[in-house]
Every structure is written in C-alpha cells, then in structure tokens.
Scaffold this active site. Structure first.
Site, PDB file in Angstrom:
ATOM      1  N   LYS A 190       8.365  16.459   8.403  1.00  0.00           N
ATOM      2  CA  LYS A 190       7.716  15.559   7.256  1.00  0.00           C
ATOM      3  C   LYS A 190       7.331  16.241   6.399  1.00  0.00           C
ATOM      4  CE  LYS A 190       5.077  15.076  11.462  1.00  0.00           C
ATOM      5  NZ  LYS A 190       5.659  15.925  12.694  1.00  0.00           N
ATOM      6  N   GLN A 245       1.441  14.959  13.516  1.00  0.00           N
ATOM      7  CA  GLN A 245       2.030  15.166  14.842  1.00  0.00           C
ATOM      8  C   GLN A 245       3.262  13.717  15.189  1.00  0.00           C
ATOM      9  OE1 GLN A 245      -2.577  14.555  14.346  1.00  0.00           O
ATOM     10  NE2 GLN A 245      -1.285  17.232  14.060  1.00  0.00           N
ATOM     11  N   GLY A 304       1.045  21.630  11.043  1.00  0.00           N
ATOM     12  CA  GLY A 304       1.989  22.475  10.224  1.00  0.00           C
ATOM     13  C   GLY A 304       3.141  22.043   9.728  1.00  0.00           C
ATOM     14  N   HIS A 305       2.833  21.646   8.663  1.00  0.00           N
ATOM     15  CA  HIS A 305       3.623  21.038   7.464  1.00  0.00           C
ATOM     16  C   HIS A 305       4.400  22.055   6.978  1.00  0.00           C
ATOM     17  CE1 HIS A 305       1.570  17.117   8.835  1.00  0.00           C
ATOM     18  NE2 HIS A 305       2.600  17.638   9.490  1.00  0.00           N
ATOM     19  N   ASP A 329       6.952  18.355  14.297  1.00  0.00           N
ATOM     20  CA  ASP A 329       7.323  19.389  14.039  1.00  0.00           C
ATOM     21  C   ASP A 329       9.496  18.214  13.573  1.00  0.00           C
ATOM     22  OD1 ASP A 329       5.335  20.771  14.534  1.00  0.00           O
ATOM     23  OD2 ASP A 329       6.307  21.345  16.050  1.00  0.00           O
TER      24      ASP A 329
HETATM   25  P1  GDP Z   1       6.418  18.855  10.285  1.00  0.00           P
HETATM   26  O1  GDP Z   1       5.587  19.484  11.225  1.00  0.00           O
HETATM   27  O2  GDP Z   1       7.358  17.995  11.080  1.00  0.00           O
HETATM   28  O3  GDP Z   1       6.117  18.880   9.119  1.00  0.00           O
HETATM   29  O4  GDP Z   1       7.976  20.206  10.820  1.00  0.00           O
HETATM   30  P2  GDP Z   1       7.643  21.432  10.690  1.00  0.00           P
HETATM   31  O5  GDP Z   1       7.535  22.062   9.254  1.00  0.00           O
HETATM   32  O6  GDP Z   1       6.643  21.927  11.747  1.00  0.00           O
HETATM   33  O7  GDP Z   1       9.057  21.709  11.702  1.00  0.00           O
HETATM   34  C1  GDP Z   1      10.217  21.661  10.924  1.00  0.00           C
HETATM   35  C2  GDP Z   1      11.124  23.202  10.433  1.00  0.00           C
HETATM   36  O8  GDP Z   1      12.281  21.932  10.278  1.00  0.00           O
HETATM   37  C3  GDP Z   1      10.640  23.713   9.371  1.00  0.00           C
HETATM   38  O9  GDP Z   1      11.031  25.568   9.773  1.00  0.00           O
HETATM   39  C4  GDP Z   1      11.243  22.909   7.977  1.00  0.00           C
HETATM   40  O10 GDP Z   1      11.258  24.172   7.369  1.00  0.00           O
HETATM   41  C5  GDP Z   1      12.783  23.334   8.753  1.00  0.00           C
HETATM   42  N1  GDP Z   1      13.915  22.206   7.990  1.00  0.00           N
HETATM   43  C6  GDP Z   1      12.676  20.545   7.626  1.00  0.00           C
HETATM   44  N2  GDP Z   1      14.723  19.945   7.778  1.00  0.00           N
HETATM   45  C7  GDP Z   1      15.072  20.591   7.889  1.00  0.00           C
HETATM   46  C8  GDP Z   1      16.496  20.395   7.754  1.00  0.00           C
HETATM   47  O11 GDP Z   1      16.987  19.514   7.895  1.00  0.00           O
HETATM   48  N3  GDP Z   1      17.904  22.137   8.109  1.00  0.00           N
HETATM   49  C9  GDP Z   1      17.028  22.708   9.176  1.00  0.00           C
HETATM   50  N4  GDP Z   1      17.668  23.884   9.073  1.00  0.00           N
HETATM   51  N5  GDP Z   1      15.662  22.955   9.091  1.00  0.00           N
HETATM   52  C10 GDP Z   1      15.134  22.296   8.451  1.00  0.00           C
HETATM   53  P1  IMO Z   2       3.437  18.316  13.666  1.00  0.00           P
HETATM   54  O1  IMO Z   2       2.098  17.700  12.515  1.00  0.00           O
HETATM   55  C1  IMO Z   2       4.366  19.504  17.495  1.00  0.00           C
HETATM   56  C2  IMO Z   2       1.101  18.849  20.289  1.00  0.00           C
HETATM   57  C3  IMO Z   2       0.150  20.512  21.301  1.00  0.00           C
HETATM   58  C4  IMO Z   2      -0.045  19.673  22.015  1.00  0.00           C
HETATM   59  C5  IMO Z   2      -1.093  18.346  22.112  1.00  0.00           C
HETATM   60  C6  IMO Z   2      -1.816  18.343  22.105  1.00  0.00           C
HETATM   61  O2  IMO Z   2       3.068  20.015  12.456  1.00  0.00           O
HETATM   62  O3  IMO Z   2       4.119  17.220  14.035  1.00  0.00           O
HETATM   63  P2  IMO Z   2      -3.764  19.052  20.213  1.00  0.00           P
HETATM   64  O4  IMO Z   2      -4.094  20.479  19.897  1.00  0.00           O
HETATM   65  O5  IMO Z   2      -3.958  18.606  19.058  1.00  0.00           O
HETATM   66  O6  IMO Z   2      -4.834  18.496  21.241  1.00  0.00           O
HETATM   67  O7  IMO Z   2      -2.791  19.511  21.476  1.00  0.00           O
HETATM   68  O8  IMO Z   2      -0.160  17.845  21.196  1.00  0.00           O
HETATM   69  N1  IMO Z   2       0.968  18.951  18.862  1.00  0.00           N
HETATM   70  C7  IMO Z   2       1.730  18.723  18.167  1.00  0.00           C
HETATM   71  N2  IMO Z   2       2.996  19.164  18.747  1.00  0.00           N
HETATM   72  N3  IMO Z   2       3.297  19.441  16.007  1.00  0.00           N
HETATM   73  C8  IMO Z   2       2.527  19.101  16.242  1.00  0.00           C
HETATM   74  O9  IMO Z   2       1.871  18.406  14.670  1.00  0.00           O
HETATM   75  C9  IMO Z   2       1.168  19.202  17.032  1.00  0.00           C
HETATM   76  N4  IMO Z   2      -0.016  19.039  16.433  1.00  0.00           N
HETATM   77  C10 IMO Z   2      -0.659  18.926  18.349  1.00  0.00           C
HETATM   78  O10 IMO Z   2       1.423  21.293  20.962  1.00  0.00           O
HETATM   79  O11 IMO Z   2       1.058  19.912  23.626  1.00  0.00           O
HETATM   80 MG    MG Z   3       4.825  20.279  12.047  1.00  0.00          MG
END
Ligand code: GDP
Ligand code: IMO
Ligand code: MG
Length: 429
Positions: free
Chosen positions: A16, A224, A40-41, A13
């Site tokens: 990416k 991840q 979840g991206h 998270d």
């Molecule tokens: P990922 O799994 O690495 O793709 O990240 P996620 O989408 O799960 O979580 C990142 C969260 O931060 C999402 O809600 C994005 O919209 C948000 N986000 C990404 N870059 C920024 C930033 O520079 N500032 C803020 N405030 N939010 C951001």
């Molecule tokens: P993105 O791509 C954050 C965590 C779960 C748990 C552990 C194992 O959005 O960054 P799993 O279901 O993979 O067997 O769970 O890994 N986890 C993540 N945490 N971002 C993710 O993906 C994750 N995918 C798995 O919360 O701790």
């Molecule tokens: Mg994510």
C-alpha cells in the site's frame, strides 16, 4: 475531481505504501483513517527506502498529510517519525502534517497490557505487534479513551490519567502479573509531547471539506488488510479497527458521496504476519523461495511473513466488502522463475466446493484450497514498463486474476521502487 480510497485486500503488507506514494503525485491531501503504528508502509525512491508507521505515505510527494480521527496514535512514535523525516530533508511542519483532535492516544498502559496479555495467552496468542493497538481501541469503545483534545488540556489530561491508571494498575498487577505504572511521570512525559504536537492538532474534517470545495483531490490510505478487519476478517485473529473502505468516511470525517473510487492492493501471492488461518499457506521450498525473493519480513516487527499462493476467495470477498473499482497487483516480479503458479479458486469443505469466505474459523481451518495451475515465466520483469512487454504467461496470470475477481487491474508493480511500475490507467485522470 477524484477522491480515492486505497485498501489492502489480503492480510496486510500488500504494498500500500508504494502505491500511495506513487499516486500521491496526483492528490493534494493524503489521509490515514485507521490503525496506528502496527502498520509499516514502505516507499522506495531513487534507491532510498523509507518506512512510515503513522505519517501517511504522501509525505515524500510533499502533500498535505492528515492523521485521521479513526487512528490510534503513540505520540512518542509520531515524534520519532517527525525527526527521522526532517533529518531526511522532508517537511513535517504543522502546514504539512496535521493530526485530528479526535484521534485517540496510545498510552504506556496500552502497550503494557498488549504485551502482558499476549505473554499470558502463550500458544493462543494473536501475534499482535505489541504496540498497544487493541487496548487503545478497547478504551475508545468503552469511553475511557484519551484524545488529542484531552492531551492539549493539562488539567483534564492529568485527571484522566489519574483515574484510569488506578484501574489499569490493578489489572496489570493483579491479573497480568506485570509492572505497575506511575501516573505523574507518565503525565509529565506526555504533556511534553503535547507542547510539540499542539500546532499540528486540528479538525481534519474541516480541512478536507475546504479542500474539496476548492477542487482538490484526496487519497485515503488504508492500513492492514481486509482480512484483518475487526468485523470482516478472520476474527479473533484480526486487528482492532475496521480496515475496509467504508471506514475511510468514519475515520476521516467525510461523507460517502465524496468517494469516487476504491482501489484494492493485491500482492501477486499471499502473506500473513502473526497467527490465524491461512488456507493457501505453503510449508515447502516454494514458500521459502517466495519468502526469500520477496524479502518477506514485517516492516514493523521484523517477523518472517508466512507465504502462500494467491487466494481469489479472499480477493472476491474483498471486492465485495470494499466495493473495489480497480485492482493494483504488486510484487509480480517475485513470482518470476517459478515453473508453475497456482491460483486458489475455491475451498473444498465436506466434499463440497465453497466460494464464499467462511466466518466460522473451525470451518475455515478445515477448508482445503482448490487450485488452478498456470505456467510460470523465467524472465526478470522489473525493468518492464509496458504491459505488452511482459512475458505472455505473466499476462495470462493477470488476465485470470481479472476474470476471477471481476475487477479490472489498473496498475502492475514489478519492483519496490516508485518507478518500477506499469501504469495502465491513472485513477486520478
Ligand atoms: P504495506 O504495509 O502494504 O505498505 O507493505 P509493506 O511496506 O509492509 O511491505 C511491502 C514490501 O514489498 C516493501 O518492502 C516494499 O518495498 C516491497 N514492494 C512493494 N511493491 C513491490 C514490488 O512490486 N516488487 C517487489 N519486489 N517489492 C515490492
Ligand atoms: P500494514 O499496514 C500485516 C497483524 C499483526 C497481528 C494482528 C493484530 O503494514 O499492512 P495488532 O498489533 O494490530 O493488534 O495485531 O494484525 N497486523 C498486521 N499485519 N500488516 C500490518 O499493517 C499489520 N498490522 C497488524 O501481525 O497478526
Ligand atoms: Mg506493512
């Protein structure tokens, strides 16, 4: 010509999705090489938010998107994502979205086992996403997995399901006290998915090889984060795949000499969802303030993310494990308004300073972070597009990250929107 891998450096998270969406403009192909719908991206374009779990984040930029052989795919989730994207006017036809014939399939028993095991473990659970990721990779390793090639052959598929389900039902019922599953309805349901997905299923290694020969550029999208890697993360509190850059080759079917750069995404602080050690975790009002301002809730499960200070022991570990060539700092805007900021530079263990990330969880849990304190800034920075316009204290924070990680920062993200970005060096230029 550049082919670039993007990985998370912390526990996922990091943002990416946003950075892949941003850089996909300069790529021809975007490929995911590991994980499944545990990811979840999030992409935000013109104020509209879109979250993908399986489809690569290059889809909004209308690039060819590939689901790699290293992924585990729940076909029902993939089809739902197709519907959602096409309802938003995005083309997910077989020309745009291709699935590796060798990718493994998440079956209903994988999800059932994941959930029942976690329930049984109680306090000792991993905190998985419950999507069946671990049990699916487990079957891949023990050579009982079902791949897309099998799904496309009804006879082979039906036979495989019948054989496997005997064992899975025994385990579900007798060991996990969970409901058993019916092979016929499961087979019929999945063969229905197969009919829709068949035109998408190809050998993606050949697709990439032809693209490279034609001078096209590829972006590899990690899921991840490095510390959730099955080998290098905080085992057993990890996911079940290799999340590090080296797996881009294996999980997509390409040789290492094609990779020209590896970008590590760093959230300006640290978060973690699920259980497991987290040395710089905050349990006070500063942690709550970061959680609130950063809207730190999981994009897949909606769970509140644990928050803490930036940890450069983690980042140095990531730089080495991934061979990072550049860093991208995200969510810098979230730190605005804090009087001072802490950066963890090492851990104290048994009255000694540790600079390398320990593999032993007992040791890691006993480690106390050693902090350096830097002054914060009060200005909102989301409208800034040039580094020289950032508050001096924000620039000092970034400089210190570069020094401590010995890796240059090439992009700074100051908001969730695609345009809320300071681009210093375009990795594709
Ligand atoms: P990922 O799994 O690495 O793709 O990240 P996620 O989408 O799960 O979580 C990142 C969260 O931060 C999402 O809600 C994005 O919209 C948000 N986000 C990404 N870059 C920024 C930033 O520079 N500032 C803020 N405030 N939010 C951001
Ligand atoms: P993105 O791509 C954050 C965590 C779960 C748990 C552990 C194992 O959005 O960054 P799993 O279901 O993979 O067997 O769970 O890994 N986890 C993540 N945490 N971002 C993710 O993906 C994750 N995918 C798995 O919360 O701790
Ligand atoms: Mg994510």
């Amino acid at each position: 010509m550049s082919n670039i891998v993007i990985v998370g450096t912390q526990w996922g998270d990091e943002g990416k999705g946003k950075i892949v969406d941003l850089l996909a403009e300069y790529a021809d192909i975007v490929v995911r090489f590991q994980g499944g719908n545990n990811a979840g991206h999030t992409m935000v374009v013109n104020g509209e938010q879109l979250i993908t779990h399986l489809v690569p984040s290059g889809i909004l930029q209308k690039k060819t998107c590939l689901i790699g052989n290293g992924m585990v795919v729940d076909p029902a989730v993939l089809l739902k994502e197709f519907d959602n994207l096409s309802n938003n006017g995005i083309d997910v036809g077989p020309d745009k979205l291709k699935v590796s014939e060798k990718a493994h399939i998440i079956m209903p028993y994988h999800k059932a086992i994941d959930l029942a095991r976690e329930k049984m473990k109680g306090d000792k659970k991993i905190g998985t996403t419950g999507r069946g990721i671990g049990p699916c990779y487990e079957d891949k390793a023990t050579r009982r997995g079902i791949r897309f090639v099998d799904l496309l052959d009804p006879e082979v598929f039906r036979e495989k399901v019948n054989i496997i389900l005997e064992e899975k039902n025994f385990y579900l019922k007798r060991y996990l006290s969970a409901e058993t599953l019916d092979p016929d309805s499961m087979t019929d349901q999945y063969l229905g998915y197969a009919e829709i997905l068949a035109p998408h299923v190809v050998n993606i290694s050949i697709v990439m090889s032809q693209a490279i020969k034609a001078g096209q550029q590829i972006l590899f999208e990690g899921a991840q984060g490095t510390h959730l890697d099955i080998d290098h993360g905080t085992y057993p509190y990890v996911t079940s795949s290799n999340t590090v850059s080296g797996n881009a080759c294996c999980g997509a079917g390409i040789g290492p000499k094609e990779i020209t750069g590896v970008i590590g995404i760093v959230k300006a602080y640290t978060t973690r969802v699920g259980k497991g050690p987290f040395p710089t975790e905050l349990f006070d009002e500063t942690g709550d303030a970061i959680q609130k301002k950063g809207a730190e809730f999981g994009a897949t499960t909606g769970r509140r993310r644990r928050c803490g200070w930036l940890d450069t022991v983690l980042l140095r570990n990531s730089a080495r494990l991934n061979g990072l060539t550049d860093l991208v700092i995200t969510k810098l805007d979230v730190l605005g308004g804090l009087k001072s900021l802490k950066i963890c530079t090492g851990y104290e263990y048994n009255s000694k300073i540790v600079h390398d990330f320990p593999a032993n969880l007992k040791i890691l849990e006993a480690c106390k972070p050693v902090y350096e304190t830097l002054p914060g800034w009060s200005e909102e920075i989301s409208d800034i597009r040039k580094i020289e316009d950032l508050p001096q204290n924000a620039k000092n924070y970034l400089d210190r990250i570069e020094e401590l990680t010995e890796t240059p920062i090439n992009i700074i993200s100051v908001g969730p929107g695609r345009n809320e970005t300071i681009l210093l060096i375009n990795p594709f230029s």
